[in-house]
Design an enzyme around this catalytic site. Structure first.
Site, PDB file in Angstrom:
ATOM      1  N   GLN A   1      39.384  12.816  97.164  1.00 39.16           N
ATOM      2  CA  GLN A   1      38.402  12.800  95.857  1.00 39.16           C
ATOM      3  C   GLN A   1      38.658  13.798  94.775  1.00 39.16           C
ATOM      4  O   GLN A   1      39.959  14.144  94.774  1.00 39.16           O
ATOM      5  CB  GLN A   1      36.927  12.615  96.067  1.00 39.16           C
ATOM      6  CG  GLN A   1      36.352  11.422  97.008  1.00 39.16           C
ATOM      7  CD  GLN A   1      36.792  11.508  98.278  1.00 39.16           C
ATOM      8  OE1 GLN A   1      36.399  12.464  99.039  1.00 39.16           O
ATOM      9  NE2 GLN A   1      37.425  10.252  98.902  1.00 39.16           N
TER      10      GLN A   1
ATOM     11  N   LYS B   1      47.291  13.010  94.405  1.00 37.60           N
ATOM     12  CA  LYS B   1      47.188  13.792  95.296  1.00 37.60           C
ATOM     13  C   LYS B   1      48.269  13.634  96.659  1.00 37.60           C
ATOM     14  O   LYS B   1      48.874  14.781  97.242  1.00 37.60           O
ATOM     15  CB  LYS B   1      45.765  14.198  95.893  1.00 37.60           C
ATOM     16  CG  LYS B   1      44.971  14.559  94.934  1.00 37.60           C
ATOM     17  CD  LYS B   1      43.396  14.693  95.627  1.00 37.60           C
ATOM     18  CE  LYS B   1      42.901  13.555  95.856  1.00 37.60           C
ATOM     19  NZ  LYS B   1      42.537  12.510  94.799  1.00 37.60           N
TER      20      LYS B   1
ATOM     21  N   LYS C   1      52.061  10.968  86.280  1.00 33.01           N
ATOM     22  CA  LYS C   1      52.028   9.847  85.643  1.00 33.01           C
ATOM     23  C   LYS C   1      52.394   9.940  84.188  1.00 33.01           C
ATOM     24  O   LYS C   1      52.061   9.086  83.321  1.00 33.01           O
ATOM     25  CB  LYS C   1      50.860   8.968  86.093  1.00 33.01           C
ATOM     26  CG  LYS C   1      50.757   9.000  87.467  1.00 33.01           C
ATOM     27  CD  LYS C   1      49.645   7.959  87.911  1.00 33.01           C
ATOM     28  CE  LYS C   1      50.120   6.421  87.896  1.00 33.01           C
ATOM     29  NZ  LYS C   1      49.013   5.493  88.719  1.00 33.01           N
TER      30      LYS C   1
ATOM     31  N   GLY D   1      42.256   7.203  99.237  1.00 30.40           N
ATOM     32  CA  GLY D   1      43.407   6.318  99.577  1.00 30.40           C
ATOM     33  C   GLY D   1      44.715   7.064  98.865  1.00 30.40           C
ATOM     34  O   GLY D   1      44.579   7.278  97.540  1.00 30.40           O
ATOM     35  N   HIS D   2      45.528   7.566  99.543  1.00 26.24           N
ATOM     36  CA  HIS D   2      46.390   8.475  99.094  1.00 26.24           C
ATOM     37  C   HIS D   2      47.828   7.876  99.269  1.00 26.24           C
ATOM     38  O   HIS D   2      48.117   7.752 100.607  1.00 26.24           O
ATOM     39  CB  HIS D   2      46.309   9.819  99.703  1.00 26.24           C
ATOM     40  CG  HIS D   2      45.037  10.682  99.596  1.00 26.24           C
ATOM     41  ND1 HIS D   2      45.011  11.821 100.165  1.00 26.24           N
ATOM     42  CD2 HIS D   2      43.951  10.549  98.668  1.00 26.24           C
ATOM     43  CE1 HIS D   2      43.910  12.350  99.752  1.00 26.24           C
ATOM     44  NE2 HIS D   2      43.290  11.393  98.842  1.00 26.24           N
TER      45      HIS D   2
ATOM     46  N   ASP E   1      42.355   9.546  92.644  1.00 28.64           N
ATOM     47  CA  ASP E   1      43.490   8.879  92.472  1.00 28.64           C
ATOM     48  C   ASP E   1      44.421   9.584  91.590  1.00 28.64           C
ATOM     49  O   ASP E   1      45.298   8.839  90.732  1.00 28.64           O
ATOM     50  CB  ASP E   1      43.168   7.520  91.890  1.00 28.64           C
ATOM     51  CG  ASP E   1      42.364   6.902  92.849  1.00 28.64           C
ATOM     52  OD1 ASP E   1      42.446   6.956  94.237  1.00 28.64           O
ATOM     53  OD2 ASP E   1      41.353   6.154  92.762  1.00 28.64           O
TER      54      ASP E   1
HETATM   55  P1  GDP Z   1      45.432   9.806  95.314  1.00 29.54           P
HETATM   56  O1  GDP Z   1      44.170   9.466  95.708  1.00 29.54           O
HETATM   57  O2  GDP Z   1      45.015  11.185  94.437  1.00 29.54           O
HETATM   58  O3  GDP Z   1      46.399  10.499  96.300  1.00 29.54           O
HETATM   59  O4  GDP Z   1      46.232   8.874  94.353  1.00 29.54           O
HETATM   60  P2  GDP Z   1      46.270   7.517  94.577  1.00 29.54           P
HETATM   61  O5  GDP Z   1      47.448   7.467  95.580  1.00 29.54           O
HETATM   62  O6  GDP Z   1      45.227   6.712  94.834  1.00 29.54           O
HETATM   63  O7  GDP Z   1      46.850   7.050  93.054  1.00 29.54           O
HETATM   64  C1  GDP Z   1      48.029   7.357  92.442  1.00 29.54           C
HETATM   65  C2  GDP Z   1      48.977   6.409  92.471  1.00 29.54           C
HETATM   66  O8  GDP Z   1      49.904   6.653  91.297  1.00 29.54           O
HETATM   67  C3  GDP Z   1      49.742   5.909  93.606  1.00 29.54           C
HETATM   68  O9  GDP Z   1      50.081   4.453  93.681  1.00 29.54           O
HETATM   69  C4  GDP Z   1      51.096   6.777  93.301  1.00 29.54           C
HETATM   70  O10 GDP Z   1      52.247   5.948  94.035  1.00 29.54           O
HETATM   71  C5  GDP Z   1      51.454   6.646  91.822  1.00 29.54           C
HETATM   72  N1  GDP Z   1      51.910   7.837  91.208  1.00 29.54           N
HETATM   73  C6  GDP Z   1      52.001   9.115  91.693  1.00 29.54           C
HETATM   74  N2  GDP Z   1      52.744   9.903  90.630  1.00 29.54           N
HETATM   75  C7  GDP Z   1      53.137   8.849  89.946  1.00 29.54           C
HETATM   76  C8  GDP Z   1      53.861   9.202  88.596  1.00 29.54           C
HETATM   77  O11 GDP Z   1      54.242  10.275  88.196  1.00 29.54           O
HETATM   78  N3  GDP Z   1      54.168   8.154  87.817  1.00 29.54           N
HETATM   79  C9  GDP Z   1      53.784   6.720  88.300  1.00 29.54           C
HETATM   80  N4  GDP Z   1      54.328   5.657  87.553  1.00 29.54           N
HETATM   81  N5  GDP Z   1      53.001   6.618  89.372  1.00 29.54           N
HETATM   82  C10 GDP Z   1      52.638   7.586  90.181  1.00 29.54           C
HETATM   83  P1  IMO Z   2      40.919   9.712  96.297  1.00 24.73           P
HETATM   84  O1  IMO Z   2      40.977  10.727  97.621  1.00 24.73           O
HETATM   85  C1  IMO Z   2      38.609   7.420  93.499  1.00 24.73           C
HETATM   86  C2  IMO Z   2      34.263   6.928  94.231  1.00 24.73           C
HETATM   87  C3  IMO Z   2      33.561   5.725  94.471  1.00 24.73           C
HETATM   88  C4  IMO Z   2      32.515   5.683  93.731  1.00 24.73           C
HETATM   89  C5  IMO Z   2      32.025   7.168  94.172  1.00 24.73           C
HETATM   90  C6  IMO Z   2      31.321   7.198  95.483  1.00 24.73           C
HETATM   91  O2  IMO Z   2      41.696   8.408  96.886  1.00 24.73           O
HETATM   92  O3  IMO Z   2      41.183  10.113  95.173  1.00 24.73           O
HETATM   93  P2  IMO Z   2      31.891   6.688  98.196  1.00 24.73           P
HETATM   94  O4  IMO Z   2      32.246   5.700  98.636  1.00 24.73           O
HETATM   95  O5  IMO Z   2      32.583   7.975  98.061  1.00 24.73           O
HETATM   96  O6  IMO Z   2      30.201   6.976  98.364  1.00 24.73           O
HETATM   97  O7  IMO Z   2      31.871   6.457  96.419  1.00 24.73           O
HETATM   98  O8  IMO Z   2      33.361   7.803  94.631  1.00 24.73           O
HETATM   99  N1  IMO Z   2      35.594   7.547  94.844  1.00 24.73           N
HETATM  100  C7  IMO Z   2      36.827   7.539  94.794  1.00 24.73           C
HETATM  101  N2  IMO Z   2      37.226   7.090  93.369  1.00 24.73           N
HETATM  102  N3  IMO Z   2      39.474   8.033  94.445  1.00 24.73           N
HETATM  103  C8  IMO Z   2      38.840   8.402  95.409  1.00 24.73           C
HETATM  104  O9  IMO Z   2      39.437   8.927  96.679  1.00 24.73           O
HETATM  105  C9  IMO Z   2      37.350   7.861  95.874  1.00 24.73           C
HETATM  106  N4  IMO Z   2      36.625   8.188  96.811  1.00 24.73           N
HETATM  107  C10 IMO Z   2      35.456   7.905  96.316  1.00 24.73           C
HETATM  108  O10 IMO Z   2      34.568   4.518  93.639  1.00 24.73           O
HETATM  109  O11 IMO Z   2      32.406   5.656  92.357  1.00 24.73           O
HETATM  110 MG    MG Z   3      43.375   7.480  95.818  1.00 26.16          MG
END
Ligand code: GDP
Ligand code: IMO
Ligand code: MG
Length: 434
Positions: free
Chosen positions: A224, A20, A331, A44-45, A17
């Protein structure tokens, strides 16, 4: 915009998270192909365009760029129902992927009994806080040679048999009370669900190899992150795939020579969702404030993320494992307005020794306490900044210390969720590449 001829990997450097999705979306307009190589719908991207947010779980985050060909590699595990829902949601928003999506015939399928097993385990003593999406069991079945691959859908006569081996083991373990569907029903339902995807199944290795040889660029989208990598993460509190650099090659079938650059993604602080060690975790009002300001609730499960200061120990480890050329540091804006900002520069063990290496064994994490260096906060907001000259001096000082602590320069600084919030660092490898 011109299209690049060099290939780039975007990989998470913390516990997921990091942002990416934003970076893949931002850069994919410059690449002809975007490919996911591991993970499943545990990912979840989030991509934000003009204030509208789109969450992608299995479809590569280049989906929003018409000229981008999207690939799902052999290292991915797919939930077909969820995949179709995602395609449907994208279509409703005007993003048509027809003719530009290919799924590896070697990618494994997440089956209902994998999900049942994942949930059953999470109810027991070995709970590790998974997403409950059947990811671990799908990879287990792959390793145990009982998995079902996308290519098996093209051989419906033998599908029932392919499913039966793993199904029998799960049924025995969970017992009749688990209410698993029969093998026959599982095979029938799977074939019915999979129909619209059958024309998309193919040889992604061949596609990528040919694209590379023709000089077409490829963006590899990690899911991840390194600390969740089954080998290089905080085992056993990890996911079940290699989410760091090695997984890119096994999960696509391309050789290391096909990769030119690595962009490592990290937040300006640390988060983790699920159980496992996290020495930087702040179980106080500061941690709550980071969670509130950063909206740190999971894209996939909605769970609150554990929050702490930037941890140079884990992120430095991830930079070394992946050979990161530059950081996508995300962030920064979330830290706006704090009186002071912390940086975890080492871990102190039970005997008072400070080190900068992460332990291999889970037992050795228990006594570690973070060694925190504090920096003066900044009152001028960084939100939306697109020019490095506008960064407050205090933020610059913090970032200088951060990059020194992980021995890796910043290539992109993100100051908000939208595509336009942030900048490519002048003189960085990314500036030279673009
Ligand atoms: P990923 O799994 O690595 O793609 O990241 P996620 O999408 O799960 O979580 C990142 C969250 O931070 C998302 O809700 C993005 O919209 C948000 N985000 C990304 N870059 C920034 C930033 O520079 N500032 C803020 N405030 N939010 C950001
Ligand atoms: P993105 O791509 C954050 C974590 C789960 C748990 C561990 C194992 O959005 O960055 P699993 O269901 O994969 O067997 O769970 O890994 N986990 C993540 N945490 N971002 C993710 O993906 C994750 N995918 C799995 O919360 O701790
Ligand atoms: Mg994510």
């Amino acid at each position: 915009m011109g299209v690049l001829a060099e290939n780039l990997a975007i990989l998470g450097l913390q516990w997921g998270d990091e942002g990416k999705g934003k970076l893949v979306d931002l850069l994919s307009g410059r690449f002809r192909n975007v490919v996911r190589f591991q993970g499943g719908n545990n990912a979840g991207h989030t991509v934000v365009v003009d204030g509208v947010s789109i969450a992608l779980h299995q479809v590569p985050s280049g989906a929003l760029h018409e000229g981008c060909f999207l690939g799902v590699g052999s290292g991915v595990v797919l939930n077909l129902e969820v995949f179709l829902q995602e395609l449907d949601r994208l279509a409703k928003r005007g993003f048509d992927l027809s003719g530009r999506l290919l799924i590896s015939d070697k990618a494994h399928i997440i089956l209902p009994h994998h999900i049942a097993l994942d949930k059953w385990r999470e109810g027991g003593l070995n709970k590790i806080g998974t997403t409950g999406r059947g990811i671990g069991p799908a990879y287990e079945m792959k390793a145990a040679r009982m998995g079902v691959r996308m290519g098996d859908l093209l051989h419906p006569d033998t599908l029932r048999e392919r499913i039966s081996h793993g199904h029998a083991e799960v049924a025995q373990l969970l017992g009749p009370g688990a209410g698993l569907a029969s093998v026959e029903d599982t095979a029938r339902d799977l074939l019915a669900i999979a129909q619209p995807l059958l024309p998309l199944i193919g040889d992604i290795q061949d596609h990528l190899w040919s694209a590379w040889r023709r000089g077409e660029s490829i963006l590899f989208e990690g899911a991840q992150a390194t600390l969740l990598d089954i080998d290089h993460g905080t085992y056993p509190y990890v996911t079940s795939s290699n989410c760091s650099i090695g997984g890119l090659f096994t999960g696509t079938g391309l050789p290391p020579k096909a990769l030119s650059h690595v962009l490592g993604v990290a937040k300006a602080y640390t988060t983790r969702v699920g159980a496992g060690p996290m020495p930087s975790e702040l179980l106080d009002a500061t941690g709550d404030r980071i969670r509130d300001l950063g909206r740190e609730f999971g894209t996939t499960t909605g769970r609150p993320r554990r929050c702490g200061w930037f941890d140079a120990v884990i992120t430095g480890h991830a930079c070394r494992v992946n050979g990161v050329d530059g950081l996508g540091l995300m962030k920064l804006d979330v830290l706006d307005g704090f009186d002071q900002v912390g940086l975890v520069v080492g871990y102190r063990d039970g005997e008072g020794r400070v080190g900068t290496r992460i332990p291999s064994c889970i037992q050795d994490w228990n006594d570690l306490k973070p060694e925190i260096k504090y920096f003066k906060g900044w009152s001028t907001p960084t939100r939306g900044i697109q020019d490095p000259a506008r960064l407050p001096a205090e933020a610059r000082a913090y970032l200088d210390a951060l990059t020194e602590s992980v021995d890796t320069p910043i290539a992109y600084l993100s100051t908000g969720p939208d595509r336009v919030e942030g900048y490519v660092e002048p003189g960085s490898f990314l500036a030279n590449l673009l």
